[in-house]
Design a protein around this motif. Sequence first.
Motif, short mmCIF file in Angstrom:
data_model
loop_
_atom_site.label_atom_id
_atom_site.label_comp_id
_atom_site.label_asym_id
_atom_site.label_seq_id
_atom_site.Cartn_x
_atom_site.Cartn_y
_atom_site.Cartn_z
N VAL A 70 10.58 0.16 3.88
CA VAL A 70 9.83 1.53 3.31
C VAL A 70 8.82 2.48 3.46
CG1 VAL A 70 9.36 2.09 0.87
CG2 VAL A 70 10.51 0.17 0.54
N ARG A 71 9.52 3.34 3.85
CA ARG A 71 8.65 4.55 5.21
C ARG A 71 7.74 4.87 3.99
NH1 ARG A 71 13.53 7.81 6.96
NH2 ARG A 71 14.32 5.74 8.16
N ALA A 72 6.90 4.62 3.17
CA ALA A 72 5.40 4.93 2.49
C ALA A 72 4.82 4.64 2.01
CB ALA A 72 6.14 6.06 1.03
N TRP A 73 5.25 3.14 2.59
CA TRP A 73 4.50 1.77 2.57
C TRP A 73 3.12 2.01 4.25
CZ3 TRP A 73 7.68 -2.16 0.94
CH2 TRP A 73 8.04 -2.13 -1.08
N HIS A 111 1.70 -4.79 7.22
CA HIS A 111 3.80 -4.52 6.86
C HIS A 111 4.12 -3.86 8.43
CE1 HIS A 111 2.94 -6.18 2.80
NE2 HIS A 111 2.23 -7.22 4.02
N LEU A 112 3.62 -4.02 9.21
CA LEU A 112 3.85 -2.80 10.32
C LEU A 112 4.33 -4.05 11.67
CD1 LEU A 112 1.64 0.54 9.56
CD2 LEU A 112 4.38 0.00 9.03
N TRP A 142 0.92 -1.24 -0.16
CA TRP A 142 -0.13 0.26 -0.15
C TRP A 142 0.72 1.32 0.17
CZ3 TRP A 142 -4.59 -0.35 4.33
CH2 TRP A 142 -4.77 -1.81 3.99
N LEU A 143 1.27 1.29 -1.37
CA LEU A 143 1.86 2.69 -0.96
C LEU A 143 1.35 4.70 -0.78
CD1 LEU A 143 4.46 4.20 -2.36
CD2 LEU A 143 3.69 4.10 -5.15
N TRP A 144 1.96 4.70 -0.25
CA TRP A 144 1.30 6.50 -0.04
C TRP A 144 1.59 7.42 -0.94
CZ3 TRP A 144 -2.45 8.23 3.33
CH2 TRP A 144 -3.14 9.06 3.89
N LEU A 145 0.72 7.54 -1.69
CA LEU A 145 0.94 8.60 -2.89
C LEU A 145 1.00 10.63 -2.19
CD1 LEU A 145 -1.80 6.93 -5.21
CD2 LEU A 145 0.97 5.95 -4.85
N ALA A 146 0.32 10.66 -0.91
CA ALA A 146 0.17 11.87 -0.40
C ALA A 146 0.95 12.94 -0.16
CB ALA A 146 -1.18 12.21 0.22
N CYS A 147 1.21 13.69 1.00
CA CYS A 147 1.84 14.93 1.16
C CYS A 147 2.86 13.39 2.60
CB CYS A 147 1.81 15.25 2.73
SG CYS A 147 2.84 16.27 3.27
N LYS A 148 3.80 13.42 2.12
CA LYS A 148 5.17 13.33 3.25
C LYS A 148 6.19 13.82 3.78
CE LYS A 148 5.31 9.07 -0.50
NZ LYS A 148 5.30 9.97 -1.67
#
Length: 102
Positions: A74-77, A82-83, A21-27
């Motif tokens: 991967v921090r953006a997942w 997966h945590l 689950w890739l995070w697409l918004a603000c990082k």
Amino acid sequence: MTASELTRFLEKVDQTSGPCWLWLACKERHGYGRLSVGTRSNGPVRSALAYRLAYEHWIGPVGPGLELDHLCRVRAWVNPAHLEAVSHTENLRRGDHPGRTL
């Protein structure tokens, strides 16, 4: 998360990018996803870590003295499966950095 926050969260996740689950918004500057939660009518609006919101929504609270480790590194997942909640020492030991110990 409220129902509207969950809807906004899911709009910002690519669940087709694989199991993570890739995070697409603000990082934020270290690559962790962020999402604003709360409303002015119900208290302050705050910025929250996306992966933590996911974990707390689908898994439950993070226990005292624990933090979440991204098992995929991967921090953006943000897939909560997966945590893992671990101690700070364990999270550092597992981390991807020059001083880590195995």
